[in-house]
Design a protein around this motif. Sequence first.
Motif, PDB file in Angstrom:
ATOM      1  N   HIS A 112     -56.670 -36.978 -27.221  1.00 15.17           N
ATOM      2  CA  HIS A 112     -55.585 -36.643 -26.295  1.00 15.17           C
ATOM      3  C   HIS A 112     -54.233 -37.006 -26.903  1.00 15.17           C
ATOM      4  O   HIS A 112     -53.261 -36.247 -26.800  1.00 15.17           O
ATOM      5  N   LEU A 113     -54.170 -38.163 -27.534  1.00 18.68           N
ATOM      6  CA  LEU A 113     -52.911 -38.592 -28.154  1.00 18.68           C
ATOM      7  C   LEU A 113     -52.555 -37.701 -29.342  1.00 18.68           C
ATOM      8  O   LEU A 113     -51.392 -37.319 -29.511  1.00 18.68           O
ATOM      9  N   VAL A 114     -53.550 -37.346 -30.155  1.00 17.68           N
ATOM     10  CA  VAL A 114     -53.296 -36.438 -31.284  1.00 17.68           C
ATOM     11  C   VAL A 114     -52.695 -35.128 -30.766  1.00 17.68           C
ATOM     12  O   VAL A 114     -51.700 -34.616 -31.295  1.00 17.68           O
ATOM     13  N   ALA A 115     -53.303 -34.582 -29.705  1.00 17.29           N
ATOM     14  CA  ALA A 115     -52.819 -33.310 -29.146  1.00 17.29           C
ATOM     15  C   ALA A 115     -51.406 -33.448 -28.598  1.00 17.29           C
ATOM     16  O   ALA A 115     -50.567 -32.547 -28.761  1.00 17.29           O
ATOM     17  N   ALA A 116     -51.129 -34.578 -27.938  1.00 18.31           N
ATOM     18  CA  ALA A 116     -49.786 -34.789 -27.392  1.00 18.31           C
ATOM     19  C   ALA A 116     -48.734 -34.801 -28.502  1.00 18.31           C
ATOM     20  O   ALA A 116     -47.652 -34.233 -28.353  1.00 18.31           O
ATOM     21  N   ILE A 117     -49.070 -35.435 -29.627  1.00 18.12           N
ATOM     22  CA  ILE A 117     -48.110 -35.480 -30.742  1.00 18.12           C
ATOM     23  C   ILE A 117     -47.946 -34.094 -31.357  1.00 18.12           C
ATOM     24  O   ILE A 117     -46.836 -33.675 -31.700  1.00 18.12           O
ATOM     25  N   PHE A 151     -61.505 -34.366 -17.285  1.00 16.44           N
ATOM     26  CA  PHE A 151     -60.504 -33.728 -16.427  1.00 16.44           C
ATOM     27  C   PHE A 151     -59.137 -33.728 -17.108  1.00 16.44           C
ATOM     28  O   PHE A 151     -58.435 -32.720 -17.142  1.00 16.44           O
ATOM     29  N   SER A 152     -58.770 -34.891 -17.658  1.00 11.94           N
ATOM     30  CA  SER A 152     -57.477 -35.007 -18.337  1.00 11.94           C
ATOM     31  C   SER A 152     -57.381 -34.029 -19.495  1.00 11.94           C
ATOM     32  O   SER A 152     -56.350 -33.394 -19.711  1.00 11.94           O
ATOM     33  N   GLY A 153     -58.493 -33.893 -20.244  1.00  8.77           N
ATOM     34  CA  GLY A 153     -58.499 -32.947 -21.362  1.00  8.77           C
ATOM     35  C   GLY A 153     -58.267 -31.521 -20.909  1.00  8.77           C
ATOM     36  O   GLY A 153     -57.498 -30.772 -21.520  1.00  8.77           O
ATOM     37  N   TYR A 154     -58.946 -31.135 -19.824  1.00  5.01           N
ATOM     38  CA  TYR A 154     -58.773 -29.772 -19.309  1.00  5.01           C
ATOM     39  C   TYR A 154     -57.336 -29.536 -18.839  1.00  5.01           C
ATOM     40  O   TYR A 154     -56.745 -28.482 -19.099  1.00  5.01           O
ATOM     41  N   MET A 155     -56.753 -30.513 -18.145  1.00  7.23           N
ATOM     42  CA  MET A 155     -55.401 -30.323 -17.631  1.00  7.23           C
ATOM     43  C   MET A 155     -54.381 -30.282 -18.770  1.00  7.23           C
ATOM     44  O   MET A 155     -53.444 -29.477 -18.756  1.00  7.23           O
ATOM     45  N   GLN A 156     -54.586 -31.133 -19.761  1.00 12.22           N
ATOM     46  CA  GLN A 156     -53.679 -31.127 -20.911  1.00 12.22           C
ATOM     47  C   GLN A 156     -53.818 -29.820 -21.694  1.00 12.22           C
ATOM     48  O   GLN A 156     -52.824 -29.244 -22.155  1.00 12.22           O
ATOM     49  N   LEU A 157     -55.057 -29.329 -21.803  1.00 14.77           N
ATOM     50  CA  LEU A 157     -55.273 -28.047 -22.482  1.00 14.77           C
ATOM     51  C   LEU A 157     -54.617 -26.912 -21.693  1.00 14.77           C
ATOM     52  O   LEU A 157     -54.008 -26.000 -22.270  1.00 14.77           O
ATOM     53  N   GLY A 158     -54.712 -26.974 -20.355  1.00  8.77           N
ATOM     54  CA  GLY A 158     -54.057 -25.955 -19.528  1.00  8.77           C
ATOM     55  C   GLY A 158     -52.550 -25.962 -19.726  1.00  8.77           C
ATOM     56  O   GLY A 158     -51.917 -24.908 -19.835  1.00  8.77           O
ATOM     57  N   ASP A 159     -51.961 -27.165 -19.797  1.00  5.59           N
ATOM     58  CA  ASP A 159     -50.519 -27.254 -20.040  1.00  5.59           C
ATOM     59  C   ASP A 159     -50.143 -26.691 -21.407  1.00  5.59           C
ATOM     60  O   ASP A 159     -49.103 -26.050 -21.569  1.00  5.59           O
ATOM     61  N   THR A 160     -50.998 -26.937 -22.390  1.00  2.23           N
ATOM     62  CA  THR A 160     -50.707 -26.437 -23.742  1.00  2.23           C
ATOM     63  C   THR A 160     -50.772 -24.927 -23.784  1.00  2.23           C
ATOM     64  O   THR A 160     -49.917 -24.264 -24.397  1.00  2.23           O
ATOM     65  N   TYR A 161     -51.783 -24.347 -23.133  1.00  5.86           N
ATOM     66  CA  TYR A 161     -51.848 -22.885 -23.052  1.00  5.86           C
ATOM     67  C   TYR A 161     -50.619 -22.334 -22.324  1.00  5.86           C
ATOM     68  O   TYR A 161     -50.091 -21.267 -22.677  1.00  5.86           O
TER      69      TYR A 161
END
Length: 578
Positions: A112-117, A151-161
């Motif tokens: 999650h942190l890698v993706a955020a960066i 859940f957090s992964g899915y929501m973060q992925l949704g935001d990225t899309y």
Amino acid sequence: MSALVSLKTSPLRTPGRSVIGPDPVHSNGSNGFTKTPSPSGSRARPAKKAAAQPVDEASLDNPDLGPFLLKLARETVGSGENPNKALDYAVRASKSFELCSGPGLDLAMSLHLVAAIYCSLGRFEEATRVLERSIEVSDPENGSDHALAKFSGYMQLGDTYSMLGQLEQSILCYGSGLKIQMDTLGESDPRVAETCRYLAEAHVQVMQFDEAENYSMKTLEIHREHKGPASIEEAADRRLMALIYEAKGDYESALEHLVLASMLMIANGQDNEVAAIDMGIGDIYLSLCRFDEAVFSYQKALTVFKSTRGENHPSVASVFIRLADLYYKTGKLRESKSYCENALRIYAKPLPGIVSEEIATGLTEIAAIYEAVNEPEEALKLLQKAMKLLEDTPAHRSTIAGIEAQMGVMFYMLGRFGEAWSSLDSAIEKLRASGERKSAYFGIVLNQLGLSCVQLYKLGEAARLFEEARDILEQECGICHLDTLGVYSNLAATYDAMGRVESAIEILEYILKVREEKLGTANPDVDDEKKRLADLLKEAGRARNRKGKSLENLLGGSNSQRMKKDGMKKWSGTSFKT
């Protein structure tokens, strides 16, 4: 010879973009998942000097190394000094966790942190791959922490899309996240309400209003259960419900929700929010042609905004634009133009801290008014200014596409068909990339591009565009909708110009049959279709076939398109109309 018609619902406005501003990390702590530190939000202390020492890649299988590297990554992010260094630490931390403990919570959190960066660096495609991996390694069967990490992964992925402009993919991710959250926390948990609202707003963005209504209603029910009466959360929910009902054309229901929201905000002393709701109430009154009440609501909002935010704030300009639109619709063109000029003066000298997107939106709204009063040149200038204010990023792709489509229509009105084609083609390319290829709006823009192709004698390309628009609009509006029939008219006219007279006749016979059933034989549109069909039949030496053919037989079950009449203009020496 048959005629081309253009849709009344022309792509003059960007599809309604709603209330959420996508964030690289979905980190609403109230949603019930373990937070992923965002590059801009971490409160960790700045990294110490020892933290910058390189770590031997060969030692990544040390179980103490993963937590150490993750701590370094968070501290580096918090210091704001070197995101690339933070990325290096986070990537190596994830590798260490994978080597030492395998799939699990630690690995998911590091990913999650890698993706955020990656998102903070604008590397969204790489972020999506990392987040997909984080979802794979999180198993809800291992407990609630693991479930909520997924859940957090899915929501973060949704935001990225969403940042990539891929809104349909974004919604799928949010939906998957909501299911996990509901399974873990229960269907009426307050944190579920926040996710339901998130999904409702996302559906509004892609104009899926029935789905948005369902999620918004669920949000309202949960908040009323847990927050009690007269809560600010209920007021916000009712504003969203009003937005959805307005988009669906149910103005009375929208007005009811806005009035209730206003009462709730007054009870909570939120004067600025009451003013914003008054603007919404004015919009509804305008849609209901209750003009005096609309003016009263707008003036109330204007007074509050001027006193609390200042006379040069964009919210004041926004009220001016609404008043300009109202006075245009009531035939008071001088007052309308005066309010447009007042708004433009505010946008010409924006206050510090005002985002460029807000100004660009205002300029496009004013451009639509100038276009309506037949000043396309002035409208074009405003649209070009709006384009310059927006960065060409995936997050702005749909907005820019909407402006380009609006410019394409302006160019077409001015007879600058080459520029119209170029602008509309660019809009289509961006809409395809942002995942809007199945929306009615996309079908409308395809239609406009087809009309430009006809004017440039690109009949083969025009036919393909009309066929694609027909397929989309059939799905969205139904095969008997007047928009659909309009596209059939365009396709028939194009087939006729290409020498495919029999195909054109069959389509026109179907159009005429449906129009007679829906509008009656005395309707002017029916008379127009009869004349066009008669001309074609005369050329072909045939009489009208009175037996109605099914659409499947007519079109071979494949391509279908639609359009509306917007005006009429001769095309070259033939009787094409646009």
